[in-house]
Write an enzyme that holds these catalytic residues in place. Structure first.
Site, PDB file in Angstrom:
ATOM      1  N   CYS A  56      -7.588 -39.616  26.540  1.00 17.37           N
ATOM      2  CA  CYS A  56      -7.467 -38.615  27.633  1.00 17.37           C
ATOM      3  C   CYS A  56      -6.227 -38.686  28.411  1.00 17.37           C
ATOM      4  O   CYS A  56      -5.822 -37.491  28.720  1.00 17.37           O
ATOM      5  CB  CYS A  56      -8.765 -39.242  28.708  1.00 17.37           C
ATOM      6  SG  CYS A  56      -9.089 -41.030  28.519  1.00 17.37           S
ATOM      7  N   ARG A 111      -8.091 -49.606  18.576  1.00 19.42           N
ATOM      8  CA  ARG A 111      -8.628 -50.636  19.615  1.00 19.42           C
ATOM      9  C   ARG A 111      -8.484 -51.696  18.935  1.00 19.42           C
ATOM     10  O   ARG A 111      -9.180 -52.008  17.712  1.00 19.42           O
ATOM     11  CB  ARG A 111      -9.936 -50.344  20.138  1.00 19.42           C
ATOM     12  CG  ARG A 111     -10.056 -49.001  21.003  1.00 19.42           C
ATOM     13  CD  ARG A 111     -11.397 -48.672  21.352  1.00 19.42           C
ATOM     14  NE  ARG A 111     -11.118 -47.289  22.160  1.00 19.42           N
ATOM     15  CZ  ARG A 111     -12.317 -46.268  22.280  1.00 19.42           C
ATOM     16  NH1 ARG A 111     -13.400 -47.031  22.419  1.00 19.42           N
ATOM     17  NH2 ARG A 111     -11.928 -45.432  23.083  1.00 19.42           N
ATOM     18  N   GLN A 167     -11.745 -39.831  16.945  1.00 14.44           N
ATOM     19  CA  GLN A 167     -12.743 -39.079  17.953  1.00 14.44           C
ATOM     20  C   GLN A 167     -12.615 -37.771  17.750  1.00 14.44           C
ATOM     21  O   GLN A 167     -11.560 -37.125  17.609  1.00 14.44           O
ATOM     22  CB  GLN A 167     -12.682 -39.596  19.188  1.00 14.44           C
ATOM     23  CG  GLN A 167     -12.608 -41.267  19.591  1.00 14.44           C
ATOM     24  CD  GLN A 167     -12.295 -41.311  21.143  1.00 14.44           C
ATOM     25  OE1 GLN A 167     -11.313 -40.802  21.620  1.00 14.44           O
ATOM     26  NE2 GLN A 167     -13.161 -42.358  21.677  1.00 14.44           N
ATOM     27  N   ASP A 178     -12.932 -35.550  19.726  1.00 12.71           N
ATOM     28  CA  ASP A 178     -12.708 -35.559  21.165  1.00 12.71           C
ATOM     29  C   ASP A 178     -12.520 -34.592  21.990  1.00 12.71           C
ATOM     30  O   ASP A 178     -11.847 -33.560  21.402  1.00 12.71           O
ATOM     31  CB  ASP A 178     -11.350 -36.743  21.526  1.00 12.71           C
ATOM     32  CG  ASP A 178     -11.633 -37.438  22.817  1.00 12.71           C
ATOM     33  OD1 ASP A 178     -12.688 -37.180  23.662  1.00 12.71           O
ATOM     34  OD2 ASP A 178     -10.663 -38.269  23.235  1.00 12.71           O
ATOM     35  N   HIS A 233     -11.597 -32.980  26.317  1.00 11.05           N
ATOM     36  CA  HIS A 233     -11.647 -33.408  27.712  1.00 11.05           C
ATOM     37  C   HIS A 233     -11.818 -31.956  28.479  1.00 11.05           C
ATOM     38  O   HIS A 233     -10.876 -31.001  28.312  1.00 11.05           O
ATOM     39  CB  HIS A 233     -10.331 -33.826  28.078  1.00 11.05           C
ATOM     40  CG  HIS A 233     -10.367 -35.573  27.566  1.00 11.05           C
ATOM     41  ND1 HIS A 233      -9.777 -35.767  26.509  1.00 11.05           N
ATOM     42  CD2 HIS A 233     -11.079 -36.503  28.032  1.00 11.05           C
ATOM     43  CE1 HIS A 233      -9.970 -36.858  26.076  1.00 11.05           C
ATOM     44  NE2 HIS A 233     -10.653 -37.584  27.160  1.00 11.05           N
ATOM     45  N   LYS A 259     -22.209 -42.220  31.982  1.00 13.16           N
ATOM     46  CA  LYS A 259     -22.268 -41.628  30.673  1.00 13.16           C
ATOM     47  C   LYS A 259     -23.491 -41.258  30.048  1.00 13.16           C
ATOM     48  O   LYS A 259     -24.412 -42.214  30.405  1.00 13.16           O
ATOM     49  CB  LYS A 259     -21.275 -42.206  29.528  1.00 13.16           C
ATOM     50  CG  LYS A 259     -21.545 -43.579  29.277  1.00 13.16           C
ATOM     51  CD  LYS A 259     -20.481 -44.216  28.297  1.00 13.16           C
ATOM     52  CE  LYS A 259     -20.816 -45.525  27.935  1.00 13.16           C
ATOM     53  NZ  LYS A 259     -20.396 -46.083  26.584  1.00 13.16           N
ATOM     54  N   HIS A 300     -15.334 -36.314  29.725  1.00 12.94           N
ATOM     55  CA  HIS A 300     -14.900 -36.757  28.540  1.00 12.94           C
ATOM     56  C   HIS A 300     -16.011 -36.586  27.508  1.00 12.94           C
ATOM     57  O   HIS A 300     -17.218 -37.004  27.771  1.00 12.94           O
ATOM     58  CB  HIS A 300     -14.370 -38.277  28.308  1.00 12.94           C
ATOM     59  CG  HIS A 300     -13.454 -38.577  29.494  1.00 12.94           C
ATOM     60  ND1 HIS A 300     -12.477 -39.181  29.094  1.00 12.94           N
ATOM     61  CD2 HIS A 300     -13.778 -38.518  30.851  1.00 12.94           C
ATOM     62  CE1 HIS A 300     -11.993 -39.548  30.187  1.00 12.94           C
ATOM     63  NE2 HIS A 300     -12.435 -39.016  31.265  1.00 12.94           N
TER      64      HIS A 300
END
Length: 594
Positions: free
Chosen positions: A278, A307, A325, A327, A329, A412, A458
């Site tokens: 992000c 991570r 991901q 991903d 945004h 979420k 997200h």
RNA sequence: GCCGAUGUAGCUCAAUGGCAGAGCACGGCUUUCGUAAAGCCGGGGUUGUGGGUUCGACUCCCACCAUCGGCUCCA
């Protein structure tokens, strides 16, 4: 235990008022029972007792229920032994927990054990090895997945499918690096909040490392600098004239000291392997003046994140330390938020449906008001929680609400599935975030010609490719549908006499883009079929002299079904259609218009 | 990170203090065969890593690493 079962001892439940029971428990002196009793609700406590007073009598505080008597247990087995924290609290003492299973009879137990064995055969770690999908190598690092060619095809095919969908839904692809200045994550709040589950920062100099330490110390001392903090500054000032010139506002509150340190860090800082995408996407948003007319801005990237998961948590492909991901945004106006969340929910459900993963549950993760791990105002949280709830209600999905399951910046919606042994994993996720736009001071110009704050969503419909494919392997037990199968067809020649035609079949399949292999070894046809079957190749084409003569392919499936002989071109076309449908019938153009 | 178990050939597993083995896989040769395993021969190992005990360690002890099962955590 066998003896106890044979005796068929009954269990009797009785309740005792709390005032009477507590002294009794205290007298017995079992601290854990006393603790449990104190935790229990209600004015009375229930006990179970078995056996006659005196001999072999067993009495125990328990909420129940129990089997009526020990004779009901026909078969039992100790499954495993493991430490468990008292009441699941890692700060509490660890006790030994013995896991066992009991059944009415031996057969039921054996059926259960058989079933467990079957489930283990679906384990993605085992199948990943057997089918050449991925590998993990300790010299690369724990939790760092190496996608082998077969696994890479599955992932690539998923990626391409998602990419097409993203374009249809108005997302814009972006690319950003997997590393960023530490200060980016100080702003977002990821550092140092998640410090323990991040790879340690890389510092370009000792100065940067020490300055970061100074920043961390300053952060911990609200009112004024600690002695340690001042000593560190003095050490730095001795070595760096520029820092000495400015001096250090040791008596000032943390806010001012942090500002000073960050100004210094702006020149020379550490880098963090990114734990989330992000902040990078936020910076792309912030790189232009945005008008309300441009919103929503939907920035999508298959972003690599790292991570440092706890060593005991790393697990095959489903819990790893480096992953990608799917991903994106979304930056939008508050008015646009409901429609945007709805779109994300729709896409996440579509993604699961695409691979027939229909056994999932939806969880709304809410903030725990008692915890201090969350950033942002109560108003922001109230707004985003309302938006999240409204979206699942609009979509008419069953869901549960769970306190303390929110991200630190917002609530979420998670899509949770089970693996072959019943362990739950979060796949898709949608998170509403009023807080990062504030932290990064994001704006758009409204129709009133004034700056306004956008809202962020997200979202990752699959979650990560690693976990998603890991779960998919178990879901399909390695037998991927045609469109995802690493190898879609195997040409197995009966003998060298049919080799020439076999190669022609291979070419015809390859020609239309079918992923095909040819087994031209001198093994017998039975062995070739066995190999292809164990590799879970959807279509096995048996090619002998008869097929060569007739321009045919004899089709056998990995399930062992004989589909008979077909014209080569008919087979190839049928495959092309099956691949295009991705395992589910699409509406014809006429149907989709109506 | 915590508790416990495990670690031998690419894979699955033998060898319990005395010469490190098998099946599959891999390579070569023979075989050309019709729907889940043809035959013969061959190569392949610092027994997770480092220390220790012992005349001698895959085997016993210690530390570390990794994996597995739980717990805790999971932006």
């Amino acid at each position: 235990m066998r003896e106890i079962v044979k005796d068929d001892r009954p269990f009797t439940r009785y309740e005792v008022p709390r005032d009477e029971a507590m002294p009794k428990l205290r007298a017995e002196g079992n601290l854990y029972k006393i603790d449990n009793a104190e935790r229990a609700d209600g004015d009375s406590l229930s006990f179970y007792v078995t056996g006659q007073p005196g001999e072999g009598r067993f009495e125990d505080l328990c909420r129940g229920p129990h089997v009526p008597s020990t004779g009901r247990i026909g078969a039992y087995k100790v499954m495993n032994v493991a430490g468990a924290y008292w009441h699941g609290d890692a700060s509490k003492q660890m006790l030994q927990r013995v896991y066992g299973t009991t059944w009415p009879d031996k057969k039921a137990l054996n059926d259960y054990l058989q079933q467990l064995e079957e489930a283990r055969k679906r384990d993605h770690r085992r199948l990943g090895q057997e089918l050449g999908l991925f590998t993990l190598d300790p010299s690369v690092g724990p939790g760092l997945v190496l996608w082998k060619p077969n696994g890479a095809i599955v992932r690539h095919t998923l990626e391409e499918t998602i990419r097409q969908e993203l374009l249809r839904r108005g997302y814009q692809p972006v690319y950003t690096p997997a590393i960023g200045k530490l200060d980016l994550y100080r702003t977002s709040g990821h550092y140092p909040y998640y410090k323990d589950s991040q790879y340690p920062p890389l510092f370009e100099s000792r100065r940067a490392e020490r300055l970061n330490k100074l920043w961390e110390l300053a952060r911990g001392n609200e009112e004024r600098a600690s002695d340690e903090e001042v000593a560190l500054y003095n050490e730095l000032a001795e070595q760096h004239k520029d820092l000495a010139e400015f001096g250090y506002p040791a008596a000032a509150p943390a806010e001012e000291r942090l500002k000073r340190v960050r100004a210094w860090l702006a020149q020379e800082d550490g880098y963090l392997l990114r734990p989330m995408n992000c902040p990078h996407h936020v910076k792309i948003y912030a790189s232009e003046k945005r008008s309300y007319r441009d919103l929503p801005v939907r920035l999508a990237e298959f972003g690599n994140v790292y991570r440092f998961e706890q060593s005991g948590e790393v697990h095959g492909m489903t819990r790893v330390r480096g992953f990608t991901q799917d991903d994106a945004h979304v930056f939008c106006t508050p008015d646009q938020l409901p429609a945007e969340i709805n779109g994300c929910v729709d896409m996440a459900r579509q993604a699961l449906k695409m691979v027939q993963l229909d056994d999932y549950r939806v969880r709304i993760g809410l903030r725990d008001p008692k915890s201090d791990k969350y950033i942002g105002s109560n108003e922001n949280w109230a707004k985003s929680e309302a938006a999240i709830r409204a979206a699942v209600q609009t979509a008419n999905i069953n869901y549960t609400e769970e306190i303390g399951e929110a991200a630190f910046y917002g609530p979420k919606i998670d899509f949770v599935v089970k693996d072959c042994l019943g362990r739950e994993w979060q796949l898709g996720t949608i998170q509403v975030d009023y807080n990062l736009p504030e932290r990064f001071d994001l704006t758009y110009i409204g129709d009133d010609n004034q700056p306004h704050r956008p809202v962020m969503v997200h979202r990752a419909p699959l979650g990560s490719f690693e976990r998603f494919v890991g779960i998919l392997i178990e879901h399909f037990a390695g037998a991927f549908p045609l469109w995802l199968a690493p190898v879609q067809a195997a040409v197995c020649t009966v003998s060298d006499k049919s080799l020439e035609y076999g190669r022609k079949v291979f070419e015809a399949c390859a020609q239309i883009g079918l992923r095909v292999m040819i087994d031209d070894s001198d093994d017998r046809i039975g062995a070739k079929i066995r190999r292809a079957t164990m590799q879970k190749i959807p279509y096995i084409l048996v090619i002998g002299e008869q097929e060569a003569a007739g321009g045919l392919v004899n089709v056998r499936t990995r399930e062992g079904k004989q589909l008979g002989s077909h014209k080569l071109l008919d087979f190839v076309h049928a495959c092309a259609i099956e691949v295009n449908e991705r395992g589910q019938k699409k509406p014809t153009p006429a149907e989709s218009v109506s």
